[in-house]
Design an enzyme around this catalytic site. Sequence first.
Site, PDB file in Angstrom:
ATOM      1  N   TRP A 212      -4.016   4.527   0.931  1.00 25.77           N
ATOM      2  CA  TRP A 212      -4.267   5.345   2.075  1.00 25.77           C
ATOM      3  C   TRP A 212      -5.175   6.442   1.843  1.00 25.77           C
ATOM      4  O   TRP A 212      -5.800   6.866   2.749  1.00 25.77           O
ATOM      5  CB  TRP A 212      -2.804   6.100   2.665  1.00 25.77           C
TER       6      TRP A 212
ATOM      7  N   THR B 268       0.865  -1.143   0.026  1.00 27.28           N
ATOM      8  CA  THR B 268      -0.075  -0.195   0.040  1.00 27.28           C
ATOM      9  C   THR B 268       1.093   1.161   0.002  1.00 27.28           C
ATOM     10  O   THR B 268       1.980   1.163   0.272  1.00 27.28           O
ATOM     11  CB  THR B 268      -0.978  -0.015   1.164  1.00 27.28           C
ATOM     12  N   CYS B 269       0.161   2.426  -0.325  1.00 30.11           N
ATOM     13  CA  CYS B 269       1.206   3.701  -0.223  1.00 30.11           C
ATOM     14  C   CYS B 269       0.087   4.714  -0.239  1.00 30.11           C
ATOM     15  O   CYS B 269      -1.093   4.426   0.466  1.00 30.11           O
ATOM     16  CB  CYS B 269       1.931   3.790  -1.602  1.00 30.11           C
ATOM     17  N   GLY B 270       0.286   5.893  -0.762  1.00 25.92           N
ATOM     18  CA  GLY B 270      -0.784   7.258  -0.874  1.00 25.92           C
ATOM     19  C   GLY B 270      -1.980   6.833  -1.767  1.00 25.92           C
ATOM     20  O   GLY B 270      -3.060   6.921  -1.352  1.00 25.92           O
TER      21      GLY B 270
END
Length: 284
Positions: A269, A240-242
């Site tokens: 996110w 996962t990331c932004g």
Amino acid sequence: MLDIPSSVVTATWLTQHISYPSIITLDASWFMPGSDRNPKLEWASKRIPGSRFFDFDNVIKEQDSLLPHMLPTAEYFSQQVAKLGICNDSVLIVYDSHGIFSAPRVWWMFKAMGHKNVAVLDGGLSAWEKAGGAIETEQPIIDIPSSKYTATFHPEWVASAQDVVNHLDNEAVTIVDARPLERFTGKQAEPRQGVRSGHMPRAKNLPFPKLVFDGKLASIERLNRHFDKIGKQEQQYIFTCGSGITACILALGAEQTGRNHIAVYDGSWTEWGSDEQFPVVKGD
């Protein structure tokens, strides 16, 4: 038929094989929101000869989603990819102007849609130039003859918010966040308005710059050192990331180490942090 040697190919390899009729290069450059750079205009002014611009931010995405650049349906993906002249037998080499930044996102999209021969150009456009590759600067050909493409969705490559919720307490699944440490811990505010700071319970932090050196993916040895600190090779990984871009760098790096059970949380996110039903943890 030409088969790529790996999901990451060097500029030297591409210079030796670019004349193969099955090879199609895709410029997947993308810049952070707020940047004054336009990736499509930059592609139009400077590119690997014959490359097509793959616009996952505006065109080849789920058009009805409020979240940015979400993976579209297989049917829509097929329609848009065919417009680029890509067929199921095409050998796709994806690059970006950063080196390795947004190209892995398109690699992952094609993997999720069942495409077999797709790789990221290590070092991107800069590496191509340094290897003596030709550069095209005249007006690109926009009207590419359409082909036929049939995507087959492979759900194991994609994680939803519910998938993440279901695995929050599952020790066999490791959730890895590619955002900078300050955002992961909640010390730095998120760039998107209305998105909470922090991270998912049990998530581990591996900022994507740790896997990239001078625009190229780190060595297998270095990649293994990072991933071995996080989990075992046979584990399931959810990255996962932004907003689902840099998580794909981690997915690419993990795949290079032989980790085969990998998925990207597409909403990342932006989705998780903006929805109060999902738990958020601050601190290390």
